[in-house]
Design a protein around this motif. Structure first.
Motif, PDB file in Angstrom:
ATOM      1  N   SER A 122       0.801  -1.232   0.000  1.00  9.35           N
ATOM      2  CA  SER A 122       0.000   0.000   0.000  1.00  9.35           C
ATOM      3  C   SER A 122       0.829   1.274   0.000  1.00  9.35           C
ATOM      4  CB  SER A 122      -0.945   0.043   1.219  1.00  9.35           C
ATOM      5  OG  SER A 122      -1.693  -1.126   1.354  1.00  9.35           O
ATOM      6  N   PRO A 151      -9.000  -0.240   0.187  1.00 14.74           N
ATOM      7  CA  PRO A 151      -8.903   1.098   0.771  1.00 14.74           C
ATOM      8  C   PRO A 151      -8.030   2.066  -0.028  1.00 14.74           C
ATOM      9  CG  PRO A 151      -8.694  -0.571   2.481  1.00 14.74           C
ATOM     10  CD  PRO A 151      -8.640  -1.278   1.175  1.00 14.74           C
ATOM     11  N   ASP A 178     -10.553  -7.518  -0.902  1.00 14.23           N
ATOM     12  CA  ASP A 178     -11.001  -7.550   0.488  1.00 14.23           C
ATOM     13  C   ASP A 178      -9.841  -7.319   1.462  1.00 14.23           C
ATOM     14  OD1 ASP A 178      -9.712  -9.916  -0.052  1.00 14.23           O
ATOM     15  OD2 ASP A 178     -11.149 -11.193   1.003  1.00 14.23           O
ATOM     16  N   GLY A 180      -6.830  -5.105   3.514  1.00 10.40           N
ATOM     17  CA  GLY A 180      -6.789  -3.853   4.255  1.00 10.40           C
ATOM     18  C   GLY A 180      -5.705  -2.935   3.738  1.00 10.40           C
ATOM     19  N   HIS A 181      -5.217  -2.099   4.630  1.00  9.57           N
ATOM     20  CA  HIS A 181      -4.184  -1.135   4.270  1.00  9.57           C
ATOM     21  C   HIS A 181      -2.863  -1.504   4.945  1.00  9.57           C
ATOM     22  CE1 HIS A 181      -2.283   2.713   3.392  1.00  9.57           C
ATOM     23  NE2 HIS A 181      -1.920   2.796   4.664  1.00  9.57           N
ATOM     24  N   ASP A 184      -1.816  -4.304   7.779  1.00  6.87           N
ATOM     25  CA  ASP A 184      -3.020  -5.065   8.121  1.00  6.87           C
ATOM     26  C   ASP A 184      -3.225  -6.236   7.169  1.00  6.87           C
ATOM     27  OD1 ASP A 184      -3.561  -3.372  10.210  1.00  6.87           O
ATOM     28  OD2 ASP A 184      -4.964  -2.117   9.081  1.00  6.87           O
ATOM     29  N   GLN A 185      -2.596  -6.185   5.993  1.00  9.60           N
ATOM     30  CA  GLN A 185      -2.756  -7.262   5.018  1.00  9.60           C
ATOM     31  C   GLN A 185      -1.938  -8.505   5.361  1.00  9.60           C
ATOM     32  OE1 GLN A 185      -3.173  -5.465   0.773  1.00  9.60           O
ATOM     33  NE2 GLN A 185      -1.778  -4.109   1.851  1.00  9.60           N
TER      34      GLN A 185
END
Length: 211
Positions: A122, A151, A178, A180-181, A184-185
């Motif tokens: 990200s 996101p 689905d 996250g950022h 969090d992945q």
């Protein structure tokens, strides 16, 4: 997973953090802007014992890391200190694993600091002092994995373009609708290593990215 807290220093730079494990394949974790390296701990602690030689440190101005005014904005020098410390400890392969801000720094400075592989989770295509994704693309001659979730969908076009333009033959862009950022992945909602987290470990260990 056992860790050793320590401080790494260079002229004007004092980075506080921890070293986990040992071995020839090391990961230098570059954190997000909303906190220091602690955001990587859920992932690192969920990995099998002995699977990782990792460097988790706050960059200048984060956590207990303190630097002179000039050194604070020299992210390349800070990352180079982490990479050189890993090599002095016996690492033959060093992978930069960056989340959000850290992802942009990893892609932007990988070539300059002599990294052997890059994982960008990200990382925005433009981040203050870091080279932009377009500027970084031609320097990415090493294995490259870029992961992006919903996101950050607005950044998808430019990050896909960076991967496409990178001259390395070993590269992959993962779109995770689905996901996250940033960091969090790396883990699931139950605290287990996610599929992204497993592929990141493969990159660190020298067998990625997957086709």
């Amino acid at each position: 997973m056992g860790e050793k807290t320590t401080t790494l220093t260079a002229p004007g730079i004092s980075l506080a953090g921890a070293v986990v494990g040992s071995g020839p394949n090391a990961a230098v974790f570059l954190h997000q802007s909303d906190q220091s390296y602690c955001g990587f701990w859920p992932y690192v602690s969920a990995l099998p014992a002995g699977s990782l030689h990792g460097y988790l440190f706050g960059l200048c101005g984060f956590g207990d890391s303190t630097c002179s005014t000039e050194a604070t904005v020299d992210r390349r020098a800070q990352i180079a200190l982490l990479v050189s410390s890993a090599r002095k400890a016996g690492a033959k392969r060093v992978t930069l694993v960056g989340a959000s801000m850290g992802g942009a720094l990893a892609a932007g400075y990988a070539k300059a600091v002599g990294a052997d592989a890059v994982v960008d989770l990200s990382g925005p295509p433009a981040w203050f002092e870091a080279p932009t994704s377009a500027a970084a693309a031609p320097t990415l001659t090493m294995p490259l994995l870029v992961v992006l979730g919903a996101p950050d969908s607005s950044q998808r076009e430019r990050l896909e373009a960076m991967v496409a333009a990178a001259p390395t033959q070993h590269k992959a862009f993962r779109w995770v609708p689905d996901g996250g950022h940033g960091w969090d992945q790396l883990t699931t909602g139950t605290g287990e290593v996610s599929e992204v987290g497993r592929e990141v470990l493969e990159m660190v260990q020298g067998s990625g990215p997957r086709p």
